[in-house]
Design a protein around this motif. Structure first.
Motif, PDB file in Angstrom:
ATOM      1  N   UNK A 104       0.837  -1.201   0.000  1.00  0.00           N
ATOM      2  CA  UNK A 104       0.000   0.000   0.000  1.00  0.00           C
ATOM      3  C   UNK A 104       0.872   1.251   0.000  1.00  0.00           C
ATOM      4  N   UNK A 105       0.661   2.146  -0.958  1.00  0.00           N
ATOM      5  CA  UNK A 105       1.435   3.382  -1.013  1.00  0.00           C
ATOM      6  C   UNK A 105       1.277   4.225   0.240  1.00  0.00           C
ATOM      7  N   UNK A 106       0.074   4.249   0.788  1.00  0.00           N
ATOM      8  CA  UNK A 106      -0.177   5.075   1.974  1.00  0.00           C
ATOM      9  C   UNK A 106       0.686   4.622   3.139  1.00  0.00           C
ATOM     10  N   UNK A 107       0.772   3.315   3.339  1.00  0.00           N
ATOM     11  CA  UNK A 107       1.608   2.774   4.407  1.00  0.00           C
ATOM     12  C   UNK A 107       3.077   3.097   4.157  1.00  0.00           C
ATOM     13  N   UNK A 108       3.505   2.978   2.911  1.00  0.00           N
ATOM     14  CA  UNK A 108       4.891   3.287   2.549  1.00  0.00           C
ATOM     15  C   UNK A 108       5.216   4.746   2.858  1.00  0.00           C
ATOM     16  N   UNK A 109       4.337   5.642   2.478  1.00  0.00           N
ATOM     17  CA  UNK A 109       4.560   7.064   2.728  1.00  0.00           C
ATOM     18  C   UNK A 109       4.638   7.338   4.227  1.00  0.00           C
ATOM     19  N   UNK A 110       3.694   6.764   4.964  1.00  0.00           N
ATOM     20  CA  UNK A 110       3.667   6.992   6.411  1.00  0.00           C
ATOM     21  C   UNK A 110       4.946   6.494   7.074  1.00  0.00           C
TER      22      UNK A 110
END
Length: 204
Positions: A104-110
């Motif tokens: 998940x991109x969101x998890x990666x960014x976070x």
């Protein structure tokens, strides 16, 4: 309010134009060396108060939408990590690459920015929007993140540019929202008719 959009995608340009039309101050952050090819980007790039680097856009924005290509996501995350994100609202509008298994991109960014609060929205549109919706039929987008007053602001930001905001719960739903996007792309691939497909939420 100052709103920043990170990315040189069609989605970045389209959302930027929609927010500018509402009177919101918008700046768009692009990678170093960005050379616009599309005529709309060329015109926008000539305006001294609209297109900046990732770093400058982050610094001057209260709300930040991440709308970049996946190949530039690492650069965006580095710029975010090195910035003071105090009191800034981060909204991820991207989708990870799909190879039968996806992260998940969101998890990666976070994770890259030190587990700071982030929200997810607009990812169902895709980075090529509105090319993916030439008839303008998509009227809703889904959003998720921590339930608080900031999430209410995210909802209002979605609604101010004409979309119905559908609350998908806490940030854990970011995986589901990206899976939702990948499912519609897989359907389009299997139909083999060069048509995009989208889902619509209905209540019964």
């Amino acid at each position: 309010m100052n709103l920043g959009i990170l990315g040189s995608t069609t989605l970045a340009y389209t959302l930027g134009s929609k927010y500018i039309a509402t009177g919101i101050e918008v700046s768009i952050g692009v990678r170093n060396g960005f050379e616009p090819k599309d005529i709309r980007w060329k015109i926008l790039n000539m305006l001294s108060d609209k297109v900046f680097t990732y770093e400058n856009t982050i610094a001057q924005s209260e709300v930040i939408l991440i709308c970049c290509e996946n190949e530039n996501l690492k650069l965006v995350c580095e710029a975010l990590k090195n910035a003071d994100l105090t009191d800034k609202i981060l909204i991820d509008c991207t989708n990870s690459s799909f190879n039968k298994v996806f992260k998940c991109n969101t998890t990666y960014i976070q994770e890259c920015i030190g587990n700071k609060t982030i929200y997810k929205a607009f990812n169902n549109l895709g980075l090529d929007y509105p090319k993916s919706d030439p008839l303008g039929l998509i009227k809703e987008t889904y959003y998720c993140g921590e339930s608080n007053v900031v999430k209410f602001r995210v909802k209002k930001l979605i609604e101010v540019v004409g979309f119905k905001a559908v609350d998908a719960g806490d940030l854990e739903s970011a995986y589901l929202l990206e899976a939702f996007y990948h499912l519609r792309k897989e359907i389009a691939i299997n139909k083999r008719d060069q048509t995009d497909y989208h889902f619509k939420l209905i209540s019964v």
